[in-house]
Design an enzyme around this catalytic site. Structure first.
Site, PDB file in Angstrom:
ATOM      1  CG  ASP A  31      68.918 -32.621  14.298  1.00  0.00           C
ATOM      2  OD1 ASP A  31      68.461 -32.065  14.613  1.00  0.00           O
ATOM      3  OD2 ASP A  31      68.770 -32.801  13.448  1.00  0.00           O
ATOM      4  CG  ASP A  32      77.887 -30.294  15.452  1.00  0.00           C
ATOM      5  OD1 ASP A  32      77.992 -31.645  15.138  1.00  0.00           O
ATOM      6  OD2 ASP A  32      78.099 -29.534  15.366  1.00  0.00           O
TER       7      ASP A  32
END
Length: 320
Positions: free
Chosen positions: A274-275
């Protein structure tokens, strides 16, 4: 378990990848062929606000606290495949056991034990990684060997830009860390868990740390001081169990947990999917303005099995 066996533990005197030679006032540390000191130096030079080490004349300087000694290191690469670690005047450790810990620290910092050939082989035909490997060949997963520092850095960096994260880290270090003076220069050591555990949220407010981040940092420090959280504890667990142990702590979500597993424990399959930086790097490589979906990232990552952390790190390098 995923903890690596460290060849330095056997105290060899032959120069080879990960092996060391102890000369008292300096250490010679062997590095793998797939290691570029220049490329790693470029990475370490990316923030002018870094406070825990300095780079001058193609050499790295930093202080370490090991047992009751505080050596100040000068790290350079004067010969191919050999790092030279010199101790500034008057700071050479008196015991070989401490010098061994210095060698271990540097080896872990630069991830010298990992064989990158399989990663480079898979990257040759990978739509995202081919350009990254060509651009940053020899770059290693620059680690954060100190467990408390790694968690703090992960918490500090949540939902803010990188320059401000470095500013907050500097404020924390210079307020509650330890200053070491040597050779006309000041060096800083990251605060100990004991120092942060004794603080209140009010103490950290002056650093412009949010209330929640202050609570998270103090809470993690208190867990470490109480013996309920440690690098050794996580190293002895399976990856998913280690991630679950981290995310059970207030203030540590999946991103922070995977960041710590990547940068501190060198878990090869740690993957902060999810970065935002990873998403932006993928957009950059593909030349598109459209953010990739999580399912698209999973498809891209199918060939990266057990190299997800390195793939992420190399893609981040396009941005940071």
């Amino acid at each position: 378990m995923y903890m690596k066996t460290n060849p330095l533990a056997q105290e060899p005197s032959i120069i080879a990848g990960g092996c060391w030679e102890d000369n008292g006032q300096e250490i010679k540390l062997g590095v793998p062929k797939e290691y570029s000191f220049a490329e790693n130096l470029r990475y370490l030079s990316k923030s002018p606000n870094e406070c825990l080490f300095q780079i001058k004349d193609q050499k790295i300087y930093r202080a370490l606290a090991i047992e009751d000694e505080t050596p100040i290191l000068e790290i350079s690469m004067e010969h191919e495949r050999v790092l030279t670690i010199r101790f500034l005047a008057g700071t050479a450790p008196t015991r070989q056991s401490v010098r061994l810990e210095v060698a271990r620290y540097v080896s872990e910092w630069f991830d010298l034990e990992t064989d990158l050939l399989p990663f480079y082989a898979l990257a040759q035909s990978d739509v995202l990684l081919q350009r990254a490997v060509e651009s940053f060949y020899g770059l290693r997963m620059i680690g954060i060997p100190d467990f408390f520092e790694a968690i703090c850095w992960g918490i500090i960096g949540q939902q803010i830009n990188l320059p401000f994260a470095y500013t907050l880290k500097r404020r924390l270090v210079e307020s509650y860390g330890r200053r070491v003076h040597g050779d006309g220069t000041d060096y800083w050591l990251f605060p100990t868990p004991q120092a942060i555990a004794a603080l209140s949220v009010h103490d950290l407010a002056g650093l412009q740390m949010t209330t929640r981040k202050s609570e998270y940092l103090i809470g993690v420090a208190q867990l470490i001081v109480a013996g309920r959280l440690s690098k050794e504890l996580l190293s002895g667990a399976e990856e998913k169990q280690a991630e679950k142990m981290l995310t059970s702590i207030r203030g540590i979500g999946p991103w922070t947990a995977n960041y710590v597993l990547m940068r501190c424990l060198h878990v090869p399959s740690a993957f902060p999917i999810d970065d935002v930086g990873l998403h932006n790097a993928i957009k950059y490589v593909l030349g598109t303005d459209q953010k990739p979906t999580k399912e698209e990232i999973r498809q891209f990552a199918l060939p990266w099995k057990n190299w997800e952390s390195y793939a992420t790190f190399y893609l981040w390098r396009f941005l940071y």
